[in-house]
Design a protein around this motif. Structure first.
Motif, PDB file in Angstrom:
ATOM      1  N   UNK A 124       1.323   9.040  -6.038  1.00 24.37           N
ATOM      2  CA  UNK A 124       1.481  10.278  -5.588  1.00 24.37           C
ATOM      3  C   UNK A 124       2.790  11.029  -6.706  1.00 24.37           C
ATOM      4  N   UNK A 125       3.631  10.362  -6.808  1.00 19.11           N
ATOM      5  CA  UNK A 125       4.736  10.654  -7.725  1.00 19.11           C
ATOM      6  C   UNK A 125       4.468  10.987  -9.002  1.00 19.11           C
ATOM      7  N   UNK A 126       3.442  10.206  -9.437  1.00 19.01           N
ATOM      8  CA  UNK A 126       2.802  10.609 -10.918  1.00 19.01           C
ATOM      9  C   UNK A 126       1.996  11.720 -10.836  1.00 19.01           C
ATOM     10  N   UNK A 139      -0.460  21.092 -23.691  1.00 20.38           N
ATOM     11  CA  UNK A 139       0.509  20.420 -22.915  1.00 20.38           C
ATOM     12  C   UNK A 139      -0.180  19.654 -21.678  1.00 20.38           C
ATOM     13  N   UNK A 140      -1.115  20.346 -20.857  1.00 19.28           N
ATOM     14  CA  UNK A 140      -1.902  19.774 -20.165  1.00 19.28           C
ATOM     15  C   UNK A 140      -2.647  18.652 -20.220  1.00 19.28           C
ATOM     16  N   UNK A 141      -3.347  18.684 -21.466  1.00 17.71           N
ATOM     17  CA  UNK A 141      -4.104  17.267 -22.034  1.00 17.71           C
ATOM     18  C   UNK A 141      -2.935  16.401 -22.211  1.00 17.71           C
ATOM     19  N   UNK A 142      -1.787  16.522 -23.019  1.00 16.82           N
ATOM     20  CA  UNK A 142      -0.885  15.365 -23.135  1.00 16.82           C
ATOM     21  C   UNK A 142      -0.479  14.872 -21.548  1.00 16.82           C
ATOM     22  N   UNK A 143      -0.311  15.948 -20.890  1.00 18.82           N
ATOM     23  CA  UNK A 143       0.332  15.372 -19.557  1.00 18.82           C
ATOM     24  C   UNK A 143      -0.710  14.546 -18.978  1.00 18.82           C
ATOM     25  N   UNK A 144      -2.154  14.960 -19.017  1.00 20.31           N
ATOM     26  CA  UNK A 144      -3.128  14.198 -18.236  1.00 20.31           C
ATOM     27  C   UNK A 144      -3.015  12.909 -18.699  1.00 20.31           C
ATOM     28  N   UNK A 145      -3.063  12.700 -20.228  1.00 18.32           N
ATOM     29  CA  UNK A 145      -3.121  11.602 -20.693  1.00 18.32           C
ATOM     30  C   UNK A 145      -2.023  10.609 -20.292  1.00 18.32           C
ATOM     31  N   UNK A 146      -0.907  11.135 -20.252  1.00 17.74           N
ATOM     32  CA  UNK A 146       0.339  10.297 -19.660  1.00 17.74           C
ATOM     33  C   UNK A 146       0.142   9.978 -18.401  1.00 17.74           C
ATOM     34  N   UNK A 147      -0.415  10.908 -17.610  1.00 15.78           N
ATOM     35  CA  UNK A 147      -0.475  10.469 -16.175  1.00 15.78           C
ATOM     36  C   UNK A 147      -1.542   9.372 -15.991  1.00 15.78           C
ATOM     37  N   UNK A 148      -2.556   9.500 -16.567  1.00  9.45           N
ATOM     38  CA  UNK A 148      -3.565   8.430 -16.706  1.00  9.45           C
ATOM     39  C   UNK A 148      -3.077   6.942 -17.171  1.00  9.45           C
ATOM     40  N   UNK A 149      -2.210   7.053 -18.067  1.00  9.92           N
ATOM     41  CA  UNK A 149      -1.475   5.773 -18.673  1.00  9.92           C
ATOM     42  C   UNK A 149      -0.673   5.130 -17.617  1.00  9.92           C
ATOM     43  N   UNK A 150       0.079   6.138 -16.961  1.00 11.16           N
ATOM     44  CA  UNK A 150       1.217   5.642 -16.084  1.00 11.16           C
ATOM     45  C   UNK A 150       0.411   5.107 -14.863  1.00 11.16           C
ATOM     46  N   UNK A 151      -0.638   5.840 -14.295  1.00 17.33           N
ATOM     47  CA  UNK A 151      -1.478   5.339 -13.161  1.00 17.33           C
ATOM     48  C   UNK A 151      -2.085   3.974 -13.497  1.00 17.33           C
ATOM     49  N   UNK A 152      -2.638   3.752 -14.789  1.00 16.48           N
ATOM     50  CA  UNK A 152      -3.613   2.636 -15.153  1.00 16.48           C
ATOM     51  C   UNK A 152      -2.439   1.476 -15.088  1.00 16.48           C
ATOM     52  N   UNK A 188       1.764  17.379 -12.468  1.00 18.12           N
ATOM     53  CA  UNK A 188       1.596  18.813 -12.171  1.00 18.12           C
ATOM     54  C   UNK A 188       2.733  19.651 -12.037  1.00 18.12           C
ATOM     55  N   UNK A 189       4.051  19.341 -11.934  1.00 18.65           N
ATOM     56  CA  UNK A 189       5.024  19.922 -12.263  1.00 18.65           C
ATOM     57  C   UNK A 189       5.358  20.390 -13.734  1.00 18.65           C
ATOM     58  N   UNK A 190       5.006  19.176 -14.782  1.00 16.76           N
ATOM     59  CA  UNK A 190       5.133  19.592 -15.803  1.00 16.76           C
ATOM     60  C   UNK A 190       4.119  20.373 -16.515  1.00 16.76           C
ATOM     61  N   UNK A 191       2.894  20.342 -16.151  1.00 20.93           N
ATOM     62  CA  UNK A 191       1.830  21.217 -16.513  1.00 20.93           C
ATOM     63  C   UNK A 191       0.797  21.311 -15.476  1.00 20.93           C
ATOM     64  N   UNK A 220       0.837  -1.112  -0.043  1.00 24.26           N
ATOM     65  CA  UNK A 220       0.149   0.188  -0.082  1.00 24.26           C
ATOM     66  C   UNK A 220       0.749   1.237  -0.063  1.00 24.26           C
ATOM     67  N   UNK A 221       2.109   1.349   0.992  1.00 22.53           N
ATOM     68  CA  UNK A 221       2.676   2.236   0.897  1.00 22.53           C
ATOM     69  C   UNK A 221       3.591   2.620  -0.342  1.00 22.53           C
ATOM     70  N   UNK A 222       4.155   1.536  -1.096  1.00 26.48           N
ATOM     71  CA  UNK A 222       4.673   1.728  -2.429  1.00 26.48           C
ATOM     72  C   UNK A 222       3.756   2.066  -3.357  1.00 26.48           C
ATOM     73  N   UNK A 223       2.514   1.605  -3.757  1.00 30.05           N
ATOM     74  CA  UNK A 223       1.568   2.157  -4.615  1.00 30.05           C
ATOM     75  C   UNK A 223       1.318   3.492  -4.340  1.00 30.05           C
ATOM     76  N   UNK A 224       0.985   3.820  -3.144  1.00 32.22           N
ATOM     77  CA  UNK A 224       0.582   5.156  -2.700  1.00 32.22           C
ATOM     78  C   UNK A 224       1.753   6.061  -3.099  1.00 32.22           C
ATOM     79  N   UNK A 225       3.056   5.844  -2.904  1.00 33.94           N
ATOM     80  CA  UNK A 225       4.011   6.646  -2.962  1.00 33.94           C
ATOM     81  C   UNK A 225       4.128   6.687  -4.665  1.00 33.94           C
ATOM     82  N   UNK A 226       4.178   5.819  -5.471  1.00 35.54           N
ATOM     83  CA  UNK A 226       4.102   5.921  -6.872  1.00 35.54           C
ATOM     84  C   UNK A 226       3.146   6.750  -7.436  1.00 35.54           C
TER      85      UNK A 226
END
Length: 118
Positions: free
Chosen positions: A22-24, A54-67, A29-32, A14-20
């Motif tokens: 949060x990092x994503x 840029x915000x749209x692309x970043x949101x798509x990448x964030x969603x993909x990484x979290x999935x 948000x630091x990117x866009x 749980x801690x590892x997944x929460x940290x990852x």
């Protein structure tokens, strides 16, 4: 595996997944800064203005990484029939299942209304 070992392993995952996760989110948000703009209420979106490309692309990448984060792991976790059997106890507590069902229904009606109004 003892109960304390099980709790330690569960807490560790749980801690590892929460940290990852949060990092994503923080990294995105630091990117866009407007990457999560679509998750805000309409009044805030109107006040901010349109989301940047840029915000749209970043949101798509964030969603993909979290999935990928939540789907990846040991292949044994992909036994969806097992998870269903464990999550739905016998007898089925229908009053408790009505609560998320109500949330899904309200969410679906809201989504349809938003599409029709927009």
């Amino acid at each position: 595996m003892s109960r304390s070992e099980l709790m330690a392993v569960s807490l560790g995952y749980a801690l590892v997944l929460t940290a990852l996760f949060t990092a994503v989110i923080v990294g995105g948000l630091l990117v866009a800064r407007d990457a999560l703009l679509d998750d805000y209420p309409p009044a805030i979106r109107e006040r901010h203005g349109p989301q940047s490309p840029r915000g749209k692309r970043t949101a798509a990448v964030m969603g993909l990484l979290n999935a990928l984060l939540f789907v990846a792991g040991m292949p044994e976790y992909r036994d969806y029939a097992f998870h269903w059997r464990v999550l739905v106890p016998r007898p089925v507590p229908w009053p408790l299942l009505a609560i998320p069902g109500y949330g899904v229904a309200v969410g679906a009606v809201s989504a349809v209304a938003e599409v029709l109004v927009a």
